[in-house]
Design a protein around this motif. Structure first.
Motif: not given
Ligand SMILES: C[S@@+](CC[C@H](N)C(=O)[O-])C[C@H]1O[C@@H](n2cnc3c(N)ncnc32)[C@H](O)[C@@H]1O
Length: 189
Positions: A21-22, A26-33, A81-86
């Motif tokens: 989740l941190d 990077g590791g998730a493949g731009r899941l932040d977007v 927040d992005e983290r909890s959706t991820a």
């Protein structure tokens, strides 16, 4: 089916939970977007847009595609927040690991092994968001966006026939495009 759908193509977004989740950029493949788009699509200041759905197409390794559908009407446990959706996506991928069909991984979130072509078959009046688009947004109910990359040539073949609409010549963040589309549709209700 709702009349306001956002489809985001996650070109590298991983299809198993092999990331932390941190490390969603990077590791998730731009899941932040992608999770930023979920927040922009489903959250208002004090509540959810129950008439909006989001479809994230995960096209990254190891076994693409998986489409994650967020139903604005049915969703539970979504925070802004992005983290909890991820985390909802990560836990969903863990549950979905050996599945093939449609599975509700959390209330209002389903996962299915389908890609862009099959998602489009389910959704009304699609348009592609593109800086170079020249078509009208009128009557559109489904808005398709790239992540940090535009659709590939292969994806553009699938999208060939659908209208292309522009929000101006400046290339914007996908999540900013989602906000502008909501603004446009809200103003013309
Ligand atoms: C960050 S942009 C993609 C990369 C960008 N086109 C580039 O190559 O620099 C993400 C997505 O948002 C949408 N988008 C960005 N700016 C837009 C605009 N001005 N009008 C319509 N769609 C836009 C497109 O769907 C695009 O694929």
């Amino acid at each position: 089916m709702t009349n306001r759908n956002f489809v985001i193509i996650g070109h590298r977004a991983h299809t198993v939970a092999d990331w932390k989740l941190d490390d969603i950029c990077g590791g998730a493949g731009r899941l932040d977007v992608l999770v930023r788009c979920v927040t922009a699509a489903l959250w208002k200041s004090h509540g959810l847009r129950t008439e909006t759905d989001v479809w994230l197409i995960l096209n990254g390794p190891p076994r693409a595609p998986i489409t994650v559908h967020f139903s604005g009407e049915k969703i539970r446990y979504l925070n802004p927040d992005e983290r909890s959706t991820a985390a909802l996506i990560r836990n969903g991928l863990i549950k979905y690991k050996n599945e093939n069909g449609l599975v509700e991984t959390s209330p209002g979130i389903t996962m299915e092994r389908i890609g862009l072509e099959q998602v489009l078959r389910k959704l009304p009046n699609p348009v592609l968001l593109s800086e170079d688009g020249t078509d009208s947004m009128e009557n559109a109910n489904t808005f398709i966006l790239g992540d940090d990359k535009d659709p590939t040539d292969e994806e553009m073949q699938i999208l060939e026939e659908i209208p292309k609409i522009s929000l101006g010549k400046e290339s914007l963040l996908s999540s900013a495009c989602v906000t502008l589309i909501h603004h446009h549709l809200d103003s013309h209700k």
